[in-house]
Every structure is written in structure tokens, then in C-alpha cells.
Design a protein around this motif. Structure first.
Motif, short mmCIF file in Angstrom:
data_model
loop_
_atom_site.label_atom_id
_atom_site.label_comp_id
_atom_site.label_asym_id
_atom_site.label_seq_id
_atom_site.Cartn_x
_atom_site.Cartn_y
_atom_site.Cartn_z
N PHE A 1 26.69 29.24 52.17
CA PHE A 1 27.69 30.23 51.44
C PHE A 1 28.49 30.98 52.29
O PHE A 1 29.55 31.09 51.97
CB PHE A 1 26.60 31.45 50.92
CG PHE A 1 27.34 32.46 50.25
CD1 PHE A 1 27.96 32.34 48.92
CD2 PHE A 1 27.24 33.75 50.99
CE1 PHE A 1 28.46 33.44 48.39
CE2 PHE A 1 28.06 34.71 50.48
CZ PHE A 1 28.63 34.61 49.24
N PHE A 2 28.06 31.73 53.51
CA PHE A 2 28.90 32.16 54.25
C PHE A 2 30.07 31.24 54.89
O PHE A 2 31.07 31.87 55.20
CB PHE A 2 28.28 32.84 55.46
CG PHE A 2 27.57 34.42 54.84
CD1 PHE A 2 28.27 35.26 54.61
CD2 PHE A 2 25.99 34.30 54.83
CE1 PHE A 2 27.60 36.58 54.05
CE2 PHE A 2 25.52 35.54 54.41
CZ PHE A 2 26.23 36.60 53.89
N GLY A 3 29.46 30.06 55.21
CA GLY A 3 30.46 29.18 55.68
C GLY A 3 31.62 28.92 54.83
O GLY A 3 32.97 28.84 55.07
N GLU A 4 31.23 28.53 53.60
CA GLU A 4 32.27 28.36 52.39
C GLU A 4 33.17 29.58 52.03
O GLU A 4 34.38 29.58 52.03
CB GLU A 4 31.39 27.87 51.14
CG GLU A 4 30.97 26.48 51.22
CD GLU A 4 30.24 26.07 49.92
OE1 GLU A 4 30.47 26.78 48.93
OE2 GLU A 4 29.73 25.00 49.85
N PHE A 5 32.53 30.82 52.25
CA PHE A 5 33.17 31.90 52.06
C PHE A 5 34.36 32.25 53.02
O PHE A 5 35.25 32.52 52.63
CB PHE A 5 32.34 33.33 51.76
CG PHE A 5 33.19 34.47 51.65
CD1 PHE A 5 33.55 34.98 50.56
CD2 PHE A 5 33.21 35.35 52.73
CE1 PHE A 5 34.25 36.00 50.37
CE2 PHE A 5 33.67 36.53 52.62
CZ PHE A 5 34.54 36.82 51.53
N PHE A 6 33.71 32.16 54.21
CA PHE A 6 34.80 32.32 55.47
C PHE A 6 35.73 31.42 55.53
O PHE A 6 36.97 31.69 55.76
CB PHE A 6 34.15 32.76 56.53
CG PHE A 6 33.45 34.07 56.66
CD1 PHE A 6 34.31 35.18 56.81
CD2 PHE A 6 32.07 34.24 56.81
CE1 PHE A 6 33.69 36.51 57.16
CE2 PHE A 6 31.47 35.59 56.70
CZ PHE A 6 32.48 36.47 57.07
N GLY A 7 35.35 30.00 54.93
CA GLY A 7 36.46 29.20 55.26
C GLY A 7 37.59 29.19 54.09
O GLY A 7 38.63 29.06 54.26
N MET A 8 37.06 29.64 52.80
CA MET A 8 37.97 30.14 51.85
C MET A 8 38.84 31.22 52.14
O MET A 8 40.10 31.08 51.74
CB MET A 8 37.30 30.54 50.46
CG MET A 8 37.90 30.75 49.29
SD MET A 8 36.94 31.36 47.66
CE MET A 8 36.00 32.52 48.43
N VAL A 9 38.15 32.15 52.97
CA VAL A 9 39.34 33.34 53.34
C VAL A 9 40.25 32.95 54.20
O VAL A 9 41.31 32.93 54.18
CB VAL A 9 38.48 34.53 54.07
CG1 VAL A 9 39.33 35.23 54.78
CG2 VAL A 9 37.67 35.25 53.06
N LYS A 10 39.60 31.97 55.28
CA LYS A 10 40.73 31.34 56.26
C LYS A 10 41.80 30.42 55.56
O LYS A 10 42.96 30.58 55.73
CB LYS A 10 39.88 30.32 57.28
CG LYS A 10 40.79 30.03 58.21
CD LYS A 10 39.90 29.22 59.21
CE LYS A 10 40.60 28.55 60.43
NZ LYS A 10 39.91 27.67 61.41
#
Length: 76
Positions: free
Chosen positions: A45-54
Motif C-alpha cells: 500500500f505505502f509503496g504504491e501510494f508513494f510511487g503514485m505521488v512520485k
């Protein structure tokens, strides 16, 4: 107003995250062997979220993480 939409969606997201956290804790307290599996879900979840933000930041030429004061977050 657009700002109210942001507030609304963040409130909904927070409610969902709070419930996911509650369920995650209950599962691990009930079955310690689920800790790794539940932890992996949070990592994804956090990986996808921060990836999306980036990705969104790059697409729009904005440093979205610069909008947040991380020292203020970690004071909680």
C-alpha cells in the motif's frame, strides 16, 4: 468548492485507513503468524501510494512531497 472536495476525500481515505489498521491489529493479535502477511499488505500500500505521488509529481512537474512538513508528521 474544490478545497472541500479535497477535505472530503481525505476524510474518507482516513476513515478507510483507520479501519484497515484496526482490522490489521485485531488479526495480528488473534494470530501472530499473520503479521508477515499483513505487514506485506501495508508495504505494498505505502509503496504504491508513494510511487503514485512520485509519478504524479513528475507528470505535473511538482514536488508533491515538498508540500508536507515531515518533522511535523513524526511529532505525533
Amino acid at each position: 468548492m474544490e478545497e472541500q472536495k479535497v477535505d472530503h476525500h481525505l476524510q474518507q481515505a482516513f476513515a478507510h485507513l483507520r479501519e484497515a489498521l484496526r482490522v490489521s491489529i485485531a488479526m495480528v493479535l488473534t494470530d501472530q503468524s499473520s503479521k508477515e502477511k499483513i505487514g506485506k499488505k501495508w508495504e505494498v500500500f505505502f509503496g504504491e501510494f508513494f510511487g503514485m505521488v512520485k509519478t504524479q509529481g513528475k507528470e505535473h512537474k511538482l514536488n508533491l512531497l515538498s508540500w508536507i512538513s515531515f518533522p511535523k508528521i513524526w511529532r505525533w
